[in-house]
Design an enzyme around this catalytic site. Sequence first.
Site, mmCIF file in Angstrom:
data_model
loop_
_atom_site.group_PDB
_atom_site.id
_atom_site.type_symbol
_atom_site.label_atom_id
_atom_site.label_comp_id
_atom_site.label_asym_id
_atom_site.label_seq_id
_atom_site.Cartn_x
_atom_site.Cartn_y
_atom_site.Cartn_z
ATOM 1 N N ASN A 32 0.852 -1.199 0.000
ATOM 2 C CA ASN A 32 0.000 0.000 0.000
ATOM 3 C C ASN A 32 0.891 1.255 0.000
ATOM 4 O O ASN A 32 1.571 1.537 0.980
ATOM 5 C CB ASN A 32 -0.903 -0.056 1.243
ATOM 6 C CG ASN A 32 -1.837 1.140 1.343
ATOM 7 O OD1 ASN A 32 -1.464 2.263 1.051
ATOM 8 N ND2 ASN A 32 -3.053 0.888 1.783
ATOM 9 N N ASP A 99 -0.929 -3.631 9.879
ATOM 10 C CA ASP A 99 -2.284 -4.007 9.479
ATOM 11 C C ASP A 99 -3.203 -2.993 10.132
ATOM 12 O O ASP A 99 -3.119 -2.738 11.337
ATOM 13 C CB ASP A 99 -2.655 -5.426 9.910
ATOM 14 C CG ASP A 99 -3.882 -5.880 9.123
ATOM 15 O OD1 ASP A 99 -3.763 -6.063 7.896
ATOM 16 O OD2 ASP A 99 -4.978 -6.032 9.712
ATOM 17 N N ASP A 185 -9.604 8.334 4.747
ATOM 18 C CA ASP A 185 -9.312 9.646 5.340
ATOM 19 C C ASP A 185 -10.384 10.704 5.048
ATOM 20 O O ASP A 185 -10.728 11.486 5.934
ATOM 21 C CB ASP A 185 -7.939 10.163 4.880
ATOM 22 C CG ASP A 185 -6.802 9.561 5.696
ATOM 23 O OD1 ASP A 185 -6.947 9.451 6.929
ATOM 24 O OD2 ASP A 185 -5.779 9.192 5.106
ATOM 25 N N LYS A 205 -1.419 15.023 10.369
ATOM 26 C CA LYS A 205 -2.012 13.692 10.571
ATOM 27 C C LYS A 205 -1.019 12.773 11.285
ATOM 28 O O LYS A 205 -1.378 12.066 12.231
ATOM 29 C CB LYS A 205 -2.416 13.086 9.211
ATOM 30 C CG LYS A 205 -3.003 11.680 9.358
ATOM 31 C CD LYS A 205 -3.315 11.003 8.040
ATOM 32 C CE LYS A 205 -3.656 9.528 8.279
ATOM 33 N NZ LYS A 205 -3.778 8.735 7.062
HETATM 34 P P1 ITT Z 1 -0.784 -4.160 2.897
HETATM 35 O O1 ITT Z 1 -1.513 -5.342 3.505
HETATM 36 O O2 ITT Z 1 0.023 -4.532 1.695
HETATM 37 O O3 ITT Z 1 -0.004 -3.376 3.898
HETATM 38 P P2 ITT Z 1 -3.459 -3.090 2.564
HETATM 39 O O4 ITT Z 1 -3.997 -1.798 2.043
HETATM 40 O O5 ITT Z 1 -4.099 -4.362 2.039
HETATM 41 O O6 ITT Z 1 -1.868 -3.106 2.311
HETATM 42 P P3 ITT Z 1 -4.505 -3.552 5.210
HETATM 43 O O7 ITT Z 1 -4.996 -4.927 4.951
HETATM 44 O O8 ITT Z 1 -3.809 -3.253 6.508
HETATM 45 O O9 ITT Z 1 -3.493 -3.051 4.111
HETATM 46 O O10 ITT Z 1 -5.738 -2.567 5.038
HETATM 47 C C1 ITT Z 1 -5.632 -1.267 5.472
HETATM 48 C C2 ITT Z 1 -6.796 -0.470 4.922
HETATM 49 O O11 ITT Z 1 -7.363 0.316 5.986
HETATM 50 C C3 ITT Z 1 -6.309 0.525 3.891
HETATM 51 O O12 ITT Z 1 -6.296 -0.074 2.611
HETATM 52 C C4 ITT Z 1 -7.310 1.654 4.064
HETATM 53 O O13 ITT Z 1 -8.502 1.317 3.411
HETATM 54 C C5 ITT Z 1 -7.597 1.627 5.553
HETATM 55 N N1 ITT Z 1 -6.682 2.527 6.266
HETATM 56 C C6 ITT Z 1 -5.680 2.169 7.120
HETATM 57 N N2 ITT Z 1 -5.018 3.250 7.562
HETATM 58 C C7 ITT Z 1 -5.598 4.300 6.981
HETATM 59 C C8 ITT Z 1 -5.347 5.689 7.026
HETATM 60 O O14 ITT Z 1 -4.344 6.186 7.721
HETATM 61 N N3 ITT Z 1 -6.138 6.485 6.313
HETATM 62 C C9 ITT Z 1 -7.147 5.997 5.580
HETATM 63 N N4 ITT Z 1 -7.443 4.710 5.462
HETATM 64 C C10 ITT Z 1 -6.677 3.851 6.160
#
Ligand code: ITT
Length: 229
Positions: A32, A99, A185, A205
């Site tokens: 991500n 995560d 966000d 942030k």
């Molecule tokens: P990785 O597993 O490769 O790290 P991912 O996007 O699949 O990437 P996650 O399974 O941890 O990661 O999902 C996290 C999701 O939560 C992310 O895709 C966003 O939709 C949301 N999210 C997490 N932190 C956030 C933030 O700071 N601001 C906005 N959305 C966030």
Amino acid sequence: MYVNSQFARCMADALAAQEVYIVRKIIFATGNMGKLREVKQIMEGLPYEIISMKDAGLETEVDETGTSFEENSLLKAKAIAEKAKETEEYKDALVLADDSGFEVDYLNGEPGIYSARYMGTDTPYSIKNKSIIDRMQGVPELKRSARFVAAIACVFPDGKCEVVRDTFEGRVAYEAKGIYGFGYDPIMYVPEKGCNSGELLPEEKNKISHRGKALMKIRELLINAGYTE
Ligand code: ITT
């Protein structure tokens, strides 16, 4: 930046206080780019080189089969640490994985650990965000509580693991706003700032976010373990 200067001061104290073990490379196990950008900003100016798993050539698909943010962060970090161990360049690297997700109390914690997968991974966030706002139609202010949660797992070169967690509290906004950040966000209203998370500048942030605060805890773990330069 406050987070960085505080981190740098702690590093200097740690250096003065002890013999230190040198680890400069940290592999961040994420695909991500929004997360990676934030982690690099938060760790900027510190004696660590943050390398994405892609840049390290260690990219791999990890099934997030855990039932909590903590379990899933460990699954990701351990999978990449195993791959790193097989390489000459990264066998002594430290591996971190995040995560995270958005929890809405009124929706029984949804999307939660399924935040990335909510409505399908390829669905644009404009649509995911609109869906949440629509599901919250008519829900009064007091029942709109929500938060971002981040668990960050750390695998040390000797195989030891630690997981930290932190949250960023807010409410589901009535409309999406802001151009900063990523994911959900635009739809989290942050009462202490009087605006949505997507309207906060990255440095604002990072000071109060789930990820920024969890990384501060990781920083303390690294210092206590003597993992400074
Ligand atoms: P990785 O597993 O490769 O790290 P991912 O996007 O699949 O990437 P996650 O399974 O941890 O990661 O999902 C996290 C999701 O939560 C992310 O895709 C966003 O939709 C949301 N999210 C997490 N932190 C956030 C933030 O700071 N601001 C906005 N959305 C966030």
